[in-house]
Design an enzyme around this catalytic site. Structure first.
Site, PDB file in Angstrom:
ATOM      1  N   VAL A 152      -2.987   9.437  -4.531  1.00  0.00           N
ATOM      2  CA  VAL A 152      -2.096   9.015  -5.623  1.00  0.00           C
ATOM      3  C   VAL A 152      -2.799   9.127  -6.980  1.00  0.00           C
ATOM      4  O   VAL A 152      -2.213   9.577  -7.959  1.00  0.00           O
ATOM      5  CB  VAL A 152      -1.586   7.572  -5.384  1.00  0.00           C
ATOM      6  CG1 VAL A 152      -0.877   7.036  -6.610  1.00  0.00           C
ATOM      7  CG2 VAL A 152      -0.650   7.541  -4.189  1.00  0.00           C
ATOM      8  N   LEU A 208      -6.622   6.837   2.679  1.00  0.00           N
ATOM      9  CA  LEU A 208      -6.840   7.802   1.589  1.00  0.00           C
ATOM     10  C   LEU A 208      -5.689   7.863   0.601  1.00  0.00           C
ATOM     11  O   LEU A 208      -5.682   8.699  -0.293  1.00  0.00           O
ATOM     12  CB  LEU A 208      -7.054   9.203   2.193  1.00  0.00           C
ATOM     13  CG  LEU A 208      -8.376   9.362   2.977  1.00  0.00           C
ATOM     14  CD1 LEU A 208      -8.414  10.684   3.694  1.00  0.00           C
ATOM     15  CD2 LEU A 208      -9.570   9.241   2.041  1.00  0.00           C
ATOM     16  N   ARG A 209      -4.715   6.938   0.761  1.00  0.00           N
ATOM     17  CA  ARG A 209      -3.569   6.970  -0.163  1.00  0.00           C
ATOM     18  C   ARG A 209      -4.014   6.789  -1.607  1.00  0.00           C
ATOM     19  O   ARG A 209      -3.497   7.430  -2.513  1.00  0.00           O
ATOM     20  CB  ARG A 209      -2.560   5.885   0.193  1.00  0.00           C
ATOM     21  CG  ARG A 209      -1.542   6.341   1.176  1.00  0.00           C
ATOM     22  CD  ARG A 209      -0.280   5.488   1.139  1.00  0.00           C
ATOM     23  NE  ARG A 209       0.488   5.786   2.326  1.00  0.00           N
ATOM     24  CZ  ARG A 209       0.590   4.980   3.368  1.00  0.00           C
ATOM     25  NH1 ARG A 209      -0.008   3.814   3.352  1.00  0.00           N
ATOM     26  NH2 ARG A 209       1.295   5.321   4.415  1.00  0.00           N
ATOM     27  N   GLY A 210      -4.970   5.887  -1.823  1.00  0.00           N
ATOM     28  CA  GLY A 210      -5.449   5.619  -3.188  1.00  0.00           C
ATOM     29  C   GLY A 210      -6.001   6.872  -3.842  1.00  0.00           C
ATOM     30  O   GLY A 210      -5.684   7.179  -5.000  1.00  0.00           O
ATOM     31  N   ASP A 251       0.809  -1.204   0.000  1.00  0.00           N
ATOM     32  CA  ASP A 251       0.000   0.000   0.000  1.00  0.00           C
ATOM     33  C   ASP A 251       0.853   1.269   0.000  1.00  0.00           C
ATOM     34  O   ASP A 251       0.427   2.335  -0.425  1.00  0.00           O
ATOM     35  CB  ASP A 251      -0.928  -0.018   1.229  1.00  0.00           C
ATOM     36  CG  ASP A 251      -1.749   1.254   1.353  1.00  0.00           C
ATOM     37  OD1 ASP A 251      -2.487   1.548   0.400  1.00  0.00           O
ATOM     38  OD2 ASP A 251      -1.640   1.956   2.370  1.00  0.00           O
TER      39      ASP A 251
END
Length: 353
Positions: free
Chosen positions: A293, A288-290, A207
């Site tokens: 990015v 919230l990384r998705g 992730d």
């Protein structure tokens, strides 16, 4: 100039623009060069599919950056966040920093590297006897503002992968020994490659990579013949082969430099940002990384193609790369090929398959 020529003669690199196929991997690498804050790329694929060749070919394309001369951390002469303590002190005292242009560095992490080799070491004896912080910089210092490449990252010790990902995420590396602490900037693009047969990374480590490119062996006989012929031509006369791709390489470098400058002016409409988050939510992506990015990669793609407005097509082209590795909840599950992401995207954006 002479140094780069001698390096080239010592170990010529296969030209990036000569690489046939593997568009997904090439796009992911290019977007990370345009916006290093995307967070790096994990490249998974069969043996002999050109993973290492492609990453090493990237070196030629990398644009030049301004660095403080003779500084082991590639300090940015204008940004205090990217300066070593020593350089920052000089800048605050108003001293003139001698500046030079240098290629974005690329550092190879050997598989057997120790934590000291990666993070750097503090000479305790010197620190105690002479009262100075005697720090020997490691690979993270060398990779600051550049690319750190880890081949077979899935075989690397989990603890070391944690250290790398922490530095890549925070942009800083801290070394502590016997009560002495040293901190230096370590902002780099982490590129990992591996063969899925040798095991996947744990989901929580995966992730942390911004993008995940999956590559397979080329199946079309014509393309395979072309790849074999190109490799033979390169092995036979590497410098002549590189010369024939000089123009396309230069054009791509210029394109990357311009895209890096254009990036700040690229905009993404509010409703597109909402739809990206809707896709992440429907896919049950943790954290919230998705979302972050995907927004960044879409903007980098628009900048690369000389535009200042992100389109739904841009998002479609990069969303699988940004999300597929975030869907795995169970370490034994295999990574989604992308069908699931594209299906949810098409629904959210009203695209008809």
């Amino acid at each position: 100039m002479n140094t780069s020529q001698t390096t080239e003669q010592a170990r010529p690199v296969f030209p990036f623009t000569a690489i046939v196929g593997q568009e997904e991997m090439k796009l992911a690498l290019i977007l990370n060069v345009i916006d290093p804050k995307i967070g790096g790329v994990m490249i998974m694929g069969d043996r002999g599919t050109g993973k290492s060749t492609t990453v090493r070919a990237l070196v030629d394309l990398l644009p030049e950056i301004q660095v403080v001369e003779n500084d082991p951390f590639n300090s940015d002469p204008y940004d205090p966040e990217l300066m070593s303590d020593e350089v920052r002190e000089k800048a605050q005292q108003g001293q003139t920093l001698s500046v030079t242009a240098s290629k974005i560095p690329m550092v190879d992490l050997p598989l057997g590297a120790t934590e000291d080799r990666v993070c750097g070491t503090i000479d305790i004896e010197k620190a105690l006897t002479e009262g100075v912080k005697a720090f020997e910089p490691g690979l993270l210092a060398k990779a600051n503002r550049g690319i750190l490449y880890v081949d077979e990252v899935n075989l690397l010790d989990d603890h070391l992968v944690d250290v790398l990902l922490d530095s890549a995420a925070s942009g800083w590396n801290t070394v502590e020994r016997e009560g002495i602490s040293i901190c230096h900037p370590a902002r780099f693009i982490l590129v990992g490659s591996g063969n899925p047969e040798e095991g996947e990374l744990r989901p929580q480590l995966l992730d942390r990579f911004g993008m995940h490119a999956q590559i397979g062996t080329v199946k079309e006989p014509d393309l395979r013949v072309k790849i074999v012929e190109q490799r033979a031509a390169f092995d036979e006369a590497p410098n002549e082969f590189r010369q024939s791709y000089l123009e396309s390489q230069t054009n791509l470098t210029d394109q990357l430099t311009e895209a890096r400058e254009r990036l700040a002016s690229v905009e993404i409409d509010y409703d597109l940002r909402v739809k990206i988050s809707q896709v992440c939510s429907e896919l049950d992506v943790d954290g919230l990384r998705g979302d972050i990015v995907t927004n960044r990669a879409a903007k980098a793609l628009a900048a690369f193609e000389n535009r200042t407005q992100v389109t739904p097509e841009d998002i479609f082209r990069i969303i699988t790369l940004c999300l597929r590795h975030r869907l795995r909840k169970d370490p034994l599950e295999s990574i989604d090929s992308g069908d699931k992401v594209q299906e949810v995207f098409s629904r959210a954006f009203g695209f008809q398959e």
